[in-house]
Design an enzyme around this catalytic site. Structure first.
Site, PDB file in Angstrom:
ATOM      1  N   SER A 173       0.855  -1.193   0.000  1.00  0.00           N
ATOM      2  CA  SER A 173       0.000   0.000   0.000  1.00  0.00           C
ATOM      3  C   SER A 173       0.889   1.240   0.000  1.00  0.00           C
ATOM      4  CB  SER A 173      -0.944  -0.030   1.219  1.00  0.00           C
ATOM      5  OG  SER A 173      -1.858   1.048   1.170  1.00  0.00           O
ATOM      6  N   THR A 174       0.775   2.096   0.990  1.00  0.00           N
ATOM      7  CA  THR A 174       1.512   3.357   1.004  1.00  0.00           C
ATOM      8  C   THR A 174       3.015   3.126   0.950  1.00  0.00           C
ATOM      9  OG1 THR A 174      -0.246   4.197   2.430  1.00  0.00           O
ATOM     10  CG2 THR A 174       1.727   5.557   2.198  1.00  0.00           C
ATOM     11  N   HIS A 199      -2.712  -0.999  -3.256  1.00  0.00           N
ATOM     12  CA  HIS A 199      -3.866  -0.138  -2.994  1.00  0.00           C
ATOM     13  C   HIS A 199      -3.757   1.130  -3.828  1.00  0.00           C
ATOM     14  CE1 HIS A 199      -4.292  -2.064   1.265  1.00  0.00           C
ATOM     15  NE2 HIS A 199      -4.853  -2.804   0.328  1.00  0.00           N
ATOM     16  N   MET A 292      -0.082   1.293   5.226  1.00  0.00           N
ATOM     17  CA  MET A 292      -0.871   1.575   6.416  1.00  0.00           C
ATOM     18  C   MET A 292      -1.878   0.460   6.645  1.00  0.00           C
ATOM     19  SD  MET A 292      -1.716   5.664   6.130  1.00  0.00           S
ATOM     20  CE  MET A 292      -2.316   5.641   4.443  1.00  0.00           C
ATOM     21  N   ASP A 295      -4.447  -4.726   6.081  1.00  0.00           N
ATOM     22  CA  ASP A 295      -4.899  -5.546   4.966  1.00  0.00           C
ATOM     23  C   ASP A 295      -3.781  -6.500   4.535  1.00  0.00           C
ATOM     24  OD1 ASP A 295      -6.597  -6.494   2.940  1.00  0.00           O
ATOM     25  OD2 ASP A 295      -5.792  -5.067   1.490  1.00  0.00           O
TER      26      ASP A 295
END
Length: 350
Positions: A173-174, A199, A292, A295
């Site tokens: 993600s991030t 993401h 973050m 997930d």
């Protein structure tokens, strides 16, 4: 309590007004300036430098991408991009992520006020995470020299279809766009079959896959329902769709479909990892990287329990040590290694 100092640069008066209102409601955030373009912002930043910058892309006098590159070269600072949800906006935003932007908040062309009010928790979450991020990791990646061999992409698979051996599932993600770029640049054309969830909003994943395909040796594309899984091919889950591994007559393919968000995300890493655990058991490799939230942590544990080898990116090399940390806490990680060792470990294991 130390408040997060935020600077806002956007040529829309409505965006500046609404974002200022949203940030003023948070006790831990202080908006120290707003500016209609980067030229005005530079003058204000000489007096007080922000902890986080919220930045539009398309602006007069100097565009946001040029400003971002200037900041990352002179004084690396977490930047949250506020970009239009359009095909053009997606391509430019991919360039911004490659230049070191921390996160993306998309905004529509119409109904901006209502959208920003609805997305206030997402914006505040991004600002808080950016303030706590390991920005040095982002800076290292954008400053890292690229080997000349990485610039020789191979676009065509060696055969129409070749059954996959061990399949690699990656979730991030991030901070993940640069991390994935590093891994994929180090993959040979005949790399193991790769399934990736990053993401990212709808329309942005296609631009992301297109960019990676232009600079990496394997074929890389946004997944479509029914795509076969095979060596030399990396499939990236499309924004606003879940991707799962499925068994077909002569091997494996992906199912790409709509559905409710899982862990607040669509695509969800957990959805991919659980399908891989179900279909492959030990004949898989699971990797969870910077991001973050949590997930993918439960899905990775399911892969681990099914006999797959599992890897988490270590804390020191993560921009945000959230998803890997939760996976470690749940006991689903066989080993933690730094980003610069993940590609070679994939090739060794798969």
């Amino acid at each position: 309590m130390k408040r997060i100092r935020v600077g806002l640069v956007d040529d829309s008066a409505i965006v500046r007004q609404v974002v200022a209102e949203l940030l003023s409601r948070a006790a831990d955030v202080e908006l120290i300036f707003t500016a209609a373009d980067p030229i005005f912002a530079m003058g204000k930043m000489q007096d007080q430098w922000p902890d986080v910058l919220v930045l539009d892309i398309e602006m007069p006098r100097m565009d946001g991408l040029t400003f971002l590159r200037k900041i990352m070269a002179e004084r690396p600072t977490p930047v949250v991009i506020c970009s239009s949800l359009t095909a053009h906006g997606a391509r430019v935003t991919m360039d911004a992520l490659a230049a070191g932007a921390f996160a993306i908040i998309t905004k529509p062309k119409l109904g901006v006020r209502e959208f920003l009010q609805d997305a206030s928790s997402e914006l505040l979450g991004a600002v808080r995470a950016a303030a706590a991020a390991n920005i040095a990791c982002l800076h290292r990646e954008i400053a890292r020299p690229v080997a000349p061999a990485a610039a020789a992409p191979r676009k065509v698979l060696t055969a129409p279809y070749k059954p996959a051996g061990k399949i690699v599932a990656i979730g991030t993600s991030t901070g993940g766009t640069l991390a994935l770029e590093r891994i994929l640049r180090e993959m040979p054309a005949e790399c193991p079959a790769l399934l990736i969830v990053q993401h990212m909003p709808e329309k942005f994943t296609a631009a992301f896959a297109e960019r990676l395909d232009s600079i990496c040796a394997p074929q890389i594309r946004e997944a479509q329902d029914g795509d076969r899984v095979q060596p030399g091919l990396a499939l990236i889950a499309p924004g606003a769709r879940h991707m799962q591994l499925i068994r077909v007559a002569s091997g494996y393919a992906v199912s790409v479909a709509d559905g409710p968000p899982v862990n607040r995300h669509k695509p969800s890493v957990d959805v991919l990892f659980r399908s891989v655990a179900r279909e492959l058991s030990a004949n898989a490799l699971g990797i969870i990287m910077t991001g973050m939230g949590d997930d993918g942590a439960r899905g990775l544990r399911e892969m681990f329990d099914a006999g797959a080898h599992t890897i988490a990116q270590d804390e020191a090399s993560c921009v945000v040590y959230g998803m890997p940390k939760e996976a470690v806490r749940l006991g689903g990680v066989a080993e933690q290694i730094p980003l610069d060792q993940i590609a070679s470990r994939i090739l060794e294991l798969a």
